[in-house]
Design a protein around this motif. Structure first.
Motif, PDB file in Angstrom:
ATOM      1  N   GLY A   1      35.672  58.511  14.077  1.00  0.00           N
ATOM      2  CA  GLY A   1      34.336  59.113  14.092  1.00  0.00           C
ATOM      3  C   GLY A   1      33.416  58.184  14.859  1.00  0.00           C
ATOM      4  N   ALA A   2      32.534  58.738  15.673  1.00  0.00           N
ATOM      5  CA  ALA A   2      31.701  57.918  16.561  1.00  0.00           C
ATOM      6  C   ALA A   2      30.879  56.889  15.796  1.00  0.00           C
ATOM      7  N   VAL A   3      30.195  57.321  14.738  1.00  0.00           N
ATOM      8  CA  VAL A   3      29.320  56.403  14.007  1.00  0.00           C
ATOM      9  C   VAL A   3      30.145  55.423  13.178  1.00  0.00           C
ATOM     10  N   PHE A   4      31.242  55.901  12.598  1.00  0.00           N
ATOM     11  CA  PHE A   4      32.174  55.009  11.898  1.00  0.00           C
ATOM     12  C   PHE A   4      32.665  53.915  12.841  1.00  0.00           C
ATOM     13  N   ASN A   5      33.073  54.286  14.050  1.00  0.00           N
ATOM     14  CA  ASN A   5      33.574  53.305  15.026  1.00  0.00           C
ATOM     15  C   ASN A   5      32.513  52.261  15.360  1.00  0.00           C
ATOM     16  N   THR A   6      31.268  52.702  15.517  1.00  0.00           N
ATOM     17  CA  THR A   6      30.186  51.764  15.821  1.00  0.00           C
ATOM     18  C   THR A   6      29.988  50.782  14.671  1.00  0.00           C
ATOM     19  N   ALA A   7      30.029  51.298  13.433  1.00  0.00           N
ATOM     20  CA  ALA A   7      29.889  50.422  12.268  1.00  0.00           C
ATOM     21  C   ALA A   7      31.029  49.411  12.196  1.00  0.00           C
ATOM     22  N   ILE A   8      32.259  49.869  12.422  1.00  0.00           N
ATOM     23  CA  ILE A   8      33.423  48.974  12.400  1.00  0.00           C
ATOM     24  C   ILE A   8      33.263  47.876  13.452  1.00  0.00           C
ATOM     25  N   ALA A   9      32.841  48.271  14.654  1.00  0.00           N
ATOM     26  CA  ALA A   9      32.682  47.284  15.735  1.00  0.00           C
ATOM     27  C   ALA A   9      31.601  46.269  15.384  1.00  0.00           C
ATOM     28  N   LEU A  10      30.488  46.718  14.809  1.00  0.00           N
ATOM     29  CA  LEU A  10      29.428  45.795  14.410  1.00  0.00           C
ATOM     30  C   LEU A  10      29.925  44.823  13.343  1.00  0.00           C
TER      31      LEU A  10
ATOM     32  N   THR B   1      26.233  44.970   8.357  1.00  0.00           N
ATOM     33  CA  THR B   1      26.296  46.394   8.686  1.00  0.00           C
ATOM     34  C   THR B   1      26.752  47.195   7.476  1.00  0.00           C
ATOM     35  N   ALA B   2      26.254  48.414   7.355  1.00  0.00           N
ATOM     36  CA  ALA B   2      26.747  49.364   6.358  1.00  0.00           C
ATOM     37  C   ALA B   2      26.788  50.750   6.992  1.00  0.00           C
ATOM     38  N   LEU B   3      27.549  51.648   6.370  1.00  0.00           N
ATOM     39  CA  LEU B   3      27.667  53.021   6.849  1.00  0.00           C
ATOM     40  C   LEU B   3      27.070  53.964   5.819  1.00  0.00           C
ATOM     41  N   LEU B   4      26.217  54.887   6.288  1.00  0.00           N
ATOM     42  CA  LEU B   4      25.719  55.987   5.470  1.00  0.00           C
ATOM     43  C   LEU B   4      26.386  57.249   5.975  1.00  0.00           C
ATOM     44  N   SER B   5      27.234  57.832   5.138  1.00  0.00           N
ATOM     45  CA  SER B   5      28.008  58.999   5.550  1.00  0.00           C
ATOM     46  C   SER B   5      28.513  59.722   4.314  1.00  0.00           C
ATOM     47  N   GLY B   6      28.887  60.976   4.479  1.00  0.00           N
ATOM     48  CA  GLY B   6      29.579  61.697   3.426  1.00  0.00           C
ATOM     49  C   GLY B   6      31.066  61.412   3.521  1.00  0.00           C
ATOM     50  N   VAL B   7      31.651  60.892   2.463  1.00  0.00           N
ATOM     51  CA  VAL B   7      33.067  60.506   2.471  1.00  0.00           C
ATOM     52  C   VAL B   7      33.768  61.116   1.265  1.00  0.00           C
ATOM     53  N   SER B   8      34.934  61.679   1.505  1.00  0.00           N
ATOM     54  CA  SER B   8      35.689  62.355   0.465  1.00  0.00           C
ATOM     55  C   SER B   8      36.369  61.366  -0.485  1.00  0.00           C
ATOM     56  N   THR B   9      36.674  61.859  -1.687  1.00  0.00           N
ATOM     57  CA  THR B   9      37.483  61.089  -2.632  1.00  0.00           C
ATOM     58  C   THR B   9      38.972  61.368  -2.431  1.00  0.00           C
ATOM     59  N   ASP B  10      39.335  62.127  -1.371  1.00  0.00           N
ATOM     60  CA  ASP B  10      40.750  62.419  -1.131  1.00  0.00           C
ATOM     61  C   ASP B  10      41.449  61.218  -0.497  1.00  0.00           C
ATOM     62  N   LEU B  11      42.721  61.356  -0.172  1.00  0.00           N
ATOM     63  CA  LEU B  11      43.491  60.215   0.343  1.00  0.00           C
ATOM     64  C   LEU B  11      42.966  59.725   1.683  1.00  0.00           C
TER      65      LEU B  11
ATOM     66  N   ASN C   1      27.939  50.628  22.239  1.00  0.00           N
ATOM     67  CA  ASN C   1      26.716  50.657  21.420  1.00  0.00           C
ATOM     68  C   ASN C   1      26.658  49.454  20.488  1.00  0.00           C
ATOM     69  N   ALA C   2      27.779  49.165  19.837  1.00  0.00           N
ATOM     70  CA  ALA C   2      27.821  48.057  18.895  1.00  0.00           C
ATOM     71  C   ALA C   2      27.594  46.729  19.603  1.00  0.00           C
ATOM     72  N   GLY C   3      28.195  46.566  20.779  1.00  0.00           N
ATOM     73  CA  GLY C   3      28.022  45.316  21.518  1.00  0.00           C
ATOM     74  C   GLY C   3      26.581  45.073  21.916  1.00  0.00           C
ATOM     75  N   VAL C   4      25.912  46.130  22.360  1.00  0.00           N
ATOM     76  CA  VAL C   4      24.502  46.006  22.738  1.00  0.00           C
ATOM     77  C   VAL C   4      23.656  45.645  21.513  1.00  0.00           C
ATOM     78  N   MET C   5      23.842  46.381  20.428  1.00  0.00           N
ATOM     79  CA  MET C   5      23.042  46.116  19.225  1.00  0.00           C
ATOM     80  C   MET C   5      23.345  44.742  18.644  1.00  0.00           C
ATOM     81  N   ALA C   6      24.615  44.346  18.669  1.00  0.00           N
ATOM     82  CA  ALA C   6      24.987  43.043  18.111  1.00  0.00           C
ATOM     83  C   ALA C   6      24.290  41.914  18.849  1.00  0.00           C
ATOM     84  N   ARG C   7      24.279  41.976  20.189  1.00  0.00           N
ATOM     85  CA  ARG C   7      23.642  40.906  20.951  1.00  0.00           C
ATOM     86  C   ARG C   7      22.126  40.888  20.730  1.00  0.00           C
ATOM     87  N   LEU C   8      21.505  42.064  20.698  1.00  0.00           N
ATOM     88  CA  LEU C   8      20.061  42.115  20.421  1.00  0.00           C
ATOM     89  C   LEU C   8      19.759  41.588  19.018  1.00  0.00           C
TER      90      LEU C   8
END
Length: 308
Positions: free
Chosen positions: A30-39, A46-56, A254-261
């Motif tokens: 997921g695009a936003v998940f990937n950005t959070a992981i990279a950060l 960093t934290a992620l705000l998202s809807g996440v299932s309780t499934d596997l 995106n993550a690289g730019v934000m991380a350096r700033l």
């Protein structure tokens, strides 16, 4: 802290079994998940705000966030299923088939939004979450509620195919872009946002006039351009890389730019609106560097700080 707001899903990546049959392997994405992981891997808070299932698959996403140092305290959990994106690679470029009806990520409502704590200094929005309803309206509400005092970064990643009502999608997206401090777009995004404008720089400046102080334009192998608050532009070349696939490249940029700033104390609303050319050029170069590592290996697998 940088709070990334948007989708977390499972990319079903094509592979082959030992006896040569076609198969799909579930990768967290997921695009936003990937950005959070990279950060997180680049050492930023960093934290992620998202809807996440309780499934596997939701458990897989949760574990992946923790392994990369991303906070999970803002996840909105439900027993609805996880979004699945089946990926087809053509000459290293990804095409997707999404299974997203009635999923945990898509169905989050504004009433379920958590309180954003005072240690969150920046909000990042992007991906298909800005197109798919009802979650798109929920993220718009979050931005309206919590973006006024924090730096707001957006990557609209235009996906009109996900929005049955393009007029509603455009109106919501334009309202969100007007509240952003920094926006990253591709040349294709610009053509959709501002079809009446000719030329990449004219489009970028017209987007800037809507509200964002800084506009970044990525051009793939041709690098990236940044338009600063005073109208100056800076440009960086793409880092040389042997491309395996482009999955997650823009998210890592995106993550690289934000991380350096963020490292320089410049990821604030006030600092972005006074950003100097040298500071932006350093941030763009950092984004290009980390994206080059991502495209050189399969899937969205951003680098750790120790790899740079």
């Amino acid at each position: 802290m940088i709070l990334c707001c948007g989708e977390a899903l499972i990319d079903m990546i094509p592979n082959k079994t030992l006896d040569g049959q076609e198969a799909f392997v579930p990768h967290s994405g997921g695009a936003v998940f990937n950005t959070a992981i990279a950060l997180g891997r680049l050492g930023r808070s960093t934290a992620l705000l998202s809807g996440v299932s309780t499934d596997l698959f939701g458990a897989q996403l949760d574990a992946a966030l923790g392994q990369s140092g991303v906070g999970t305290q803002y996840l909105i959990r439900s027993d609805l299923p996880t979004t699945l994106a089946f990926v087809k690679l053509e000459n290293g470029h990804a095409k997707y088939a999404f299974y997203d009806e009635n999923t945990a990520g898509r169905m989050i409502a504004a009433a379920a939004l958590p309180v954003v704590q005072s240690d969150v200094g920046a909000l990042f929005f992007g991906g298909i979450s800005l197109a798919c309803e009802p979650c798109a309206d929920t993220y718009a509400t979050l931005l309206e509620r919590d973006g006024g005092r924090r730096a707001v970064v957006m990557d609209p990643n235009i996906r009109p195919g996900f929005a049955p009502d393009e007029q509603r999608y455009r109106a919501r997206l334009m309202a969100m872009l007007a509240q952003a401090d920094m926006v990253k777009v591709s040349d294709e995004d610009l053509a959709w946002i501002l079809p009446e404008q000719d030329g990449l720089l004219s489009q970028a400046r017209a987007l800037q006039a809507l509200g964002p102080a800084v506009v970044l334009v990525t051009k793939g192998a041709e690098g990236a351009i940044g338009v600063l608050p005073g109208g100056e532009t800076v440009e960086v070349a793409a880092e040389p890389a042997e491309v395996v696939d482009t999955v997650g490249a823009g998210d890592t940029f995106n993550a690289g730019v934000m991380a350096r700033l963020d490292e320089q104390g410049l990821l604030t609303k006030e600092a972005l609106r006074q950003l100097a050319p040298d500071a932006l050029k350093l941030a763009l170069a950092h984004g290009a560097r980390v994206a080059a590592i991502t495209v050189a290996r399969a899937g969205a697998n951003p680098p750790w700080a120790t790899e740079l």
